[in-house]
Design a protein around this motif. Structure first.
Motif: not given
Length: 227
Positions: A89, A91, A105
């Motif tokens: 991930n 963001d 994101m």
């Protein structure tokens, strides 16, 4: 791909134009959490076939706006055995005020022993106090190799002094001929007990028969702690 690139360029311009809202000195630090759930359901769809799930996330915060990390969970589907989902991930948070922000994101979602579900997610979430608006674009929805877009709306309300009542509804538009657009909904009530957040939730979708039971009504209990 060109649509993604244009989307990112526009949002990076927005980051630059609003950067004065987060002039704090960057604080490089680690954060994360661990959760235990009686059943893992994502956007109304079962990911563990009514079995428990253990999940964990790990983030490295590069400052007040940007972070990268990993998230993992066991998963189980009716057409296969136990599997594992690992997500990378990243963001960027854009602060508009002390109570409102936008979060861009990107997620690369890798499945082990169930590789046909591997794909990516591009999302934009807007937070205004206790309200949130979400747009998520998934490249490989439920292993169909077809795209799905989800527009969601949620609100968290403090009740009974120290309890949080959280509600969310989403509208899904999978690019699958056999499945029409449908709604998913979730309502949850939770509270902190020491360093652990306990929550009970109920989820469901408007098209359980089209989703082969994965979108039925489910009751979920969970415990989560962060560090």
């Amino acid at each position: 791909m060109r649509r993604y690139i244009s989307f990112i360029i526009i949002l990076l311009g927005l980051v630059h134009s609003t950067s004065h809202a987060a002039e704090n000195t960057p604080t490089f630090k680690l954060s994360g959490d661990v959760s235990l759930l009686t059943h893992y359901v994502e956007n109304g769809l079962s990911q563990t076939d009514n079995s428990p799930a253990l999940q964990g996330s790990f983030w490295f915060n590069f400052g007040p706006q940007f972070r990268m990390g990993l998230w993992g969970s066991n998963v189980h589907y009716d057409n296969g055995g136990d599997n594992f989902n690992l997500r990378g991930n990243a963001d960027i948070k854009i602060d508009f005020s002390t109570t409102s922000n936008a979060v861009i994101m990107y997620t690369y979602s890798k499945y082990f022993n169930e590789d046909e579900r591997t794909g990516n997610i591009l999302a934009l979430h807007l937070n205004f106090g206790t309200y949130r608006v979400m747009y998520d674009s998934m490249s490989n929805w439920e292993g169909t190799h077809k795209r799905n877009t989800r527009l969601g709306f949620g609100k968290a309300t403090q009740v009974f002094t120290d309890w949080i009542w959280d509600n969310e509804i989403g509208y899904n538009s999978p690019d699958v001929n056999e499945i029409s657009s449908y709604f998913d909904a979730r309502t949850a009530l939770g509270t902190n007990w020491g360093v652990i957040f306990f929550e009970g939730a109920v989820t469901g979708t408007s098209a359980p028969s089209d989703l082969n039971g994965a979108g039925d009504i489910f009751v979920i209990l969970s415990a989560k702690t962060g560090f």
